[in-house]
Structure formats: C-alpha cells, structure tokens
Write a protein that holds these residues in place. Sequence first.
Motif, PDB file in Angstrom:
ATOM      1  N   ARG A 227       0.872  -1.041  -0.163  1.00  0.00           N
ATOM      2  CA  ARG A 227      -0.026   0.000   0.139  1.00  0.00           C
ATOM      3  C   ARG A 227       0.828   1.485  -0.385  1.00  0.00           C
ATOM      4  O   ARG A 227       0.652   2.077  -0.941  1.00  0.00           O
ATOM      5  N   GLN A 228       1.628   0.924   1.066  1.00  0.00           N
ATOM      6  CA  GLN A 228       2.648   2.438   1.274  1.00  0.00           C
ATOM      7  C   GLN A 228       3.442   2.931  -0.380  1.00  0.00           C
ATOM      8  O   GLN A 228       4.033   3.852  -0.623  1.00  0.00           O
ATOM      9  N   VAL A 229       3.986   1.440  -0.671  1.00  0.00           N
ATOM     10  CA  VAL A 229       5.261   2.303  -2.018  1.00  0.00           C
ATOM     11  C   VAL A 229       4.110   1.954  -3.078  1.00  0.00           C
ATOM     12  O   VAL A 229       4.740   3.222  -3.540  1.00  0.00           O
ATOM     13  N   PHE A 230       3.221   1.501  -3.116  1.00  0.00           N
ATOM     14  CA  PHE A 230       2.279   2.652  -4.293  1.00  0.00           C
ATOM     15  C   PHE A 230       1.621   3.431  -4.203  1.00  0.00           C
ATOM     16  O   PHE A 230       1.444   5.019  -4.892  1.00  0.00           O
ATOM     17  N   SER A 231       1.648   4.043  -3.218  1.00  0.00           N
ATOM     18  CA  SER A 231       0.983   5.447  -2.661  1.00  0.00           C
ATOM     19  C   SER A 231       2.783   6.429  -3.217  1.00  0.00           C
ATOM     20  O   SER A 231       1.961   7.115  -3.628  1.00  0.00           O
ATOM     21  N   ALA A 232       3.235   6.056  -2.647  1.00  0.00           N
ATOM     22  CA  ALA A 232       4.889   6.507  -2.649  1.00  0.00           C
ATOM     23  C   ALA A 232       5.371   6.933  -4.001  1.00  0.00           C
ATOM     24  O   ALA A 232       5.181   8.061  -4.554  1.00  0.00           O
ATOM     25  N   LEU A 233       4.988   5.958  -4.980  1.00  0.00           N
ATOM     26  CA  LEU A 233       4.971   6.248  -6.225  1.00  0.00           C
ATOM     27  C   LEU A 233       3.987   6.931  -6.610  1.00  0.00           C
ATOM     28  O   LEU A 233       4.362   7.246  -8.760  1.00  0.00           O
ATOM     29  N   SER A 234       2.805   6.570  -6.763  1.00  0.00           N
ATOM     30  CA  SER A 234       1.918   7.612  -7.091  1.00  0.00           C
ATOM     31  C   SER A 234       1.831   9.088  -6.635  1.00  0.00           C
ATOM     32  O   SER A 234       1.845   9.707  -7.420  1.00  0.00           O
ATOM     33  N   GLN A 235       2.453   8.790  -5.565  1.00  0.00           N
ATOM     34  CA  GLN A 235       2.819  10.823  -5.047  1.00  0.00           C
ATOM     35  C   GLN A 235       3.151  11.240  -6.009  1.00  0.00           C
ATOM     36  O   GLN A 235       3.992  12.349  -5.708  1.00  0.00           O
ATOM     37  N   ILE A 236       5.019  10.709  -6.484  1.00  0.00           N
ATOM     38  CA  ILE A 236       6.023  10.739  -7.252  1.00  0.00           C
ATOM     39  C   ILE A 236       4.907  11.034  -8.588  1.00  0.00           C
ATOM     40  O   ILE A 236       5.320  12.056  -9.132  1.00  0.00           O
ATOM     41  N   SER A 237       4.745  10.456  -9.278  1.00  0.00           N
ATOM     42  CA  SER A 237       4.599  10.323 -10.291  1.00  0.00           C
ATOM     43  C   SER A 237       3.084  11.364 -11.136  1.00  0.00           C
ATOM     44  O   SER A 237       3.501  12.139 -12.265  1.00  0.00           O
ATOM     45  N   LYS A 238       2.651  11.934 -10.117  1.00  0.00           N
ATOM     46  CA  LYS A 238       1.097  13.026 -10.197  1.00  0.00           C
ATOM     47  C   LYS A 238       1.871  13.833 -10.656  1.00  0.00           C
ATOM     48  O   LYS A 238       0.825  15.045 -11.431  1.00  0.00           O
TER      49      LYS A 238
END
Length: 507
Positions: A227-238
């Motif tokens: 959950r946290q890994v995908f959240s972090a990658l999302s916050q970077i990507s956006k």
Amino acid sequence: MNQRQVLQVFEQYQKSRTQFVQTIAELATRPQNIEALQNAGVMSLLRPLLLDVVPTIQQTAALALGRLASYNEDLAEAVVKGDILPQLIYSLAEQNRFYKKAAAFVLRAVAKHSPALAQAVVDCGALDALVISLEEFDPDVKEAAAWALGYIARHNANLSQEVVDAGAVPLLVLCIQEPEVALKRIAASALSDIAKHSPELAQTVVDTGAIAHLAQMILNPDAKLKRQVFSALSQISKHSVDLAEMVVEAEIFPAVLACLRDPDEYVRKNVTTLMREITKHTPELSQMIVNTGGVAAVVDYLGDSHGNVRLSGIMMLGYVAAHSENLAMAVIVSKGVPQLALCLSEEPEEHIKAAIAWAFGQIGRHTPEHARAVATANVLPNLLALYMDTDSSEDLQVKAKKALKSILPKCTYLPALEPLLYEAPSNILKHVVCQFSKVLPRDSKARRLFVTSGGLKKVQEIKADPGSALQEYINSINSCYPEEIVRYYSPGYSETLLERVEKYQPV
C-alpha cells in the motif's frame, strides 16, 4: 527511622508512581476515560514523571501522554502549552531506546492533528532529534522517528520542506532498505507524505534514489507495505511528465498489474491510483500502459470492486481515452464502456457517478464510432437523467451535461438518440435534432424508420424560436419528407382534417 524503613518508604513511593503511570496509560487506551482524565488534570501530574529517576516510569509517562495527545486536538494543545515537548526532545538524545520510542510517539501524536501543532513540534527543535533517531541501531526507534516525521510532513509543503532540510530523506531511503517490514512501511509512508506536496519535494525524494528501492518492493508479500509503496510512487508520478517517466523507467510494468488481483483492496486501489497519475500526463505514457495490458486489467478490476476503490480506475480509463482516438478505442475494445455503464447503475455516490460521466465524455467525443460505442450501451438517457435530476449535485449535473455535449455532436446512431427527443431540455435537444438533420438526408432507411417510430411526429411538436439553430435543424429534417407527410404529423392536423370532413359536401 532506620535505614531499612527509609528504603521501604522509597520502595513504596516508587511502586506507587509506577502503578499510577501504568494505570493512566491503560485508562488512556479507552475513549470513554479521556474526559475524566483531562478534568482531573492528569497532564500536569504526568509531566514531572518524565524526569523520574526510574526509566520505566519515564517511558510509561511518555506513553500515557502520547495516548492522551493522540485522542484529540485539545489534549495535544495541552501538551504543547504544558512545556512538555522540550523535555521529550531533550530526552530523545539522552535516554534509552524505550524512552526514545515513547517520546517520538508523543511528538507524532501532537503533530498529527493540525499544521499549527506540527509547527509547534518543529519549533521546539524536534526535527534534528528525530533525524538523529533515524540513525539509531534499534529498528523500533527508527520506526517511531520515521512515523513522527511523516506526520509532520503530511500537512503542507512548508513543513515537508523543513523535514527535507533537516536531512531526513536520505535516512528514510536507507530505512526502506532495512530488513524489518514495519520499518519499511513507515519509511515508505513518510516518503509519500513528503513527495505529495510539490514537484520540487518529489524531486528531492527521487534524487536520493528512492524509486529504485520502492520498485523492488512492489511484489513483496506484505500488503501494508505494498500500500505504502504504491502510494509513494503515485505521489511522485502525479507532479510532472519527467517524474512519471522516471517511475515507469524503473520497469515496474507489467509486474504492477499482478497487484490488481491482490486480496487487499487498498493495494488494488493504490495501484490504479498510480496508473491514473501516470496516464494523465501524455499519450505516450498511456500507450505504454495500454501495451502492457493495463486497460483490460483495470476494466476487470472495476468488475471486481465497489465504492470509492473504483474511483481511480474509472478516472484512469477517462485519462487514457482523452488523449487520442486510438487510445479511446483501446478502452472500447477492452470492454470499458459496458463496465463503466454497470458502475454507473451500481454506484450511489454522486462523485463516482460524476467521474463516470466525465470518462464517458472522454471516450465518446472523438468520432461517430466512439460515440456509437457509448450510445449502444444505453448511456445517453442515463446521463440526461442525471443532468436533469434536481437532486443531483452541481458537479454531477455539470459533468453529465459536458459529457452529453461532447458525445452528441459525434453520434450518428439514431436509435440511441431518438429517446432523447422526448426528454431533453432545449439546450441538449438542439444537439440531438442537429444529428438527425445531418443523417436523415443521406439515409433513406433511417428516414422511413424515423416516421414509423414516431420521431418525425415528435419533431413537429418541438417549440423552437423562429430563426434559432433548433428551428433550422427542424426545417432541415422536414425537407427530407413530402410536405403532406410533414403536415400529417404536425400538431392540430387531425382537427384540420375533421373540419374539412365537416365542411365537405358530398356530390
């Protein structure tokens, strides 16, 4: 009094203090006790125990304070006003690992409530002490410090920048490489909280090499970590195309798609959020996800989920379709339209319906073929109903209206348009009638069907202002038929015929 009696007194005093803090810490775990503890002035009683000579009393007092401060903002403010924070921060550098963990817990409990309280924690000098704690040998101390830093950073860009300036990011990246899963989770969460505010903060996280280490954990068996890994990658990507491309270049696709079948719904939700943040930027990034089977996987995901977890997947399909005809067709070919139509019928929440309406607009606005795919799913009457429903939210009405105005000018599939003749208000009706005026002159079969279905009769009943665009479209439709047919279906024609019957004199 002899020495033995003196020792007994001190022993009894220590036992009483220990029992007191343990009881308060236990009572503070139950919400129904909080108000009574607060009214009893328990904060002022716990404060001196933070300086107790007995380490376990210090630690338990800090634990009790953390539980109280975590409960509500008023109690957190009481910790700040009671000058408790400076003592905790001093002890972070001086005391044992158990106390450090408890002190970091209090700082986190205070900081979580508001930017003002988080700033109060920062102003007391907590950041340097917490960052030093990230270098501790004990993983529990590191975890507690990372958690507190994440709670400070999550509020706004200024607080996040202060966490960065204190040197936390490289150490948090080291924490996600540690073997302890719990520490990995909290460190990834803190990086996510730092990266979310601005491109510059996200870039700071990226510059420490975080993406590569996060990417290595996407198939970790621990759901909470994923959950946290995908959240972090999302916050970077956006934030930007460049940052999204860096995430994609870590070769996380197509492995990411396997997590769309993860038993944990928040893992699945965060995966679709990541895909949404990547696809929104460019056609090229969307095409890459299409090529890996991402659209079909998200369509399947929507079929297996309900409620808010669907939202990011719905928006991802809309972003893909918005970029080009080919990408919108990829959504259609992957059976995205019937799946979105099913979601529209199932979801009660208006913000989800609004997102679905928006996605339909992005799919159907390109060509007649795209519009037909949407129209044949019987979506148009539903969009019209949502637009006209006075109970619909303003956002839902706006999204439904925009979707109709995007799809209708491209739609040449008349059977799907005809029901709208009977329900649509004039601002939508003109787009519907316009499409009939374009198609009927070129299609004799459609002209016949339009008469037998009652469509021509309905058009004659429309009240349009002379000289308006709507009247011009009606005139164009009427010109496709013999004059007597048009007259026959015009309102009042039956009365005219009856009058002629009455006046007719047989020879």
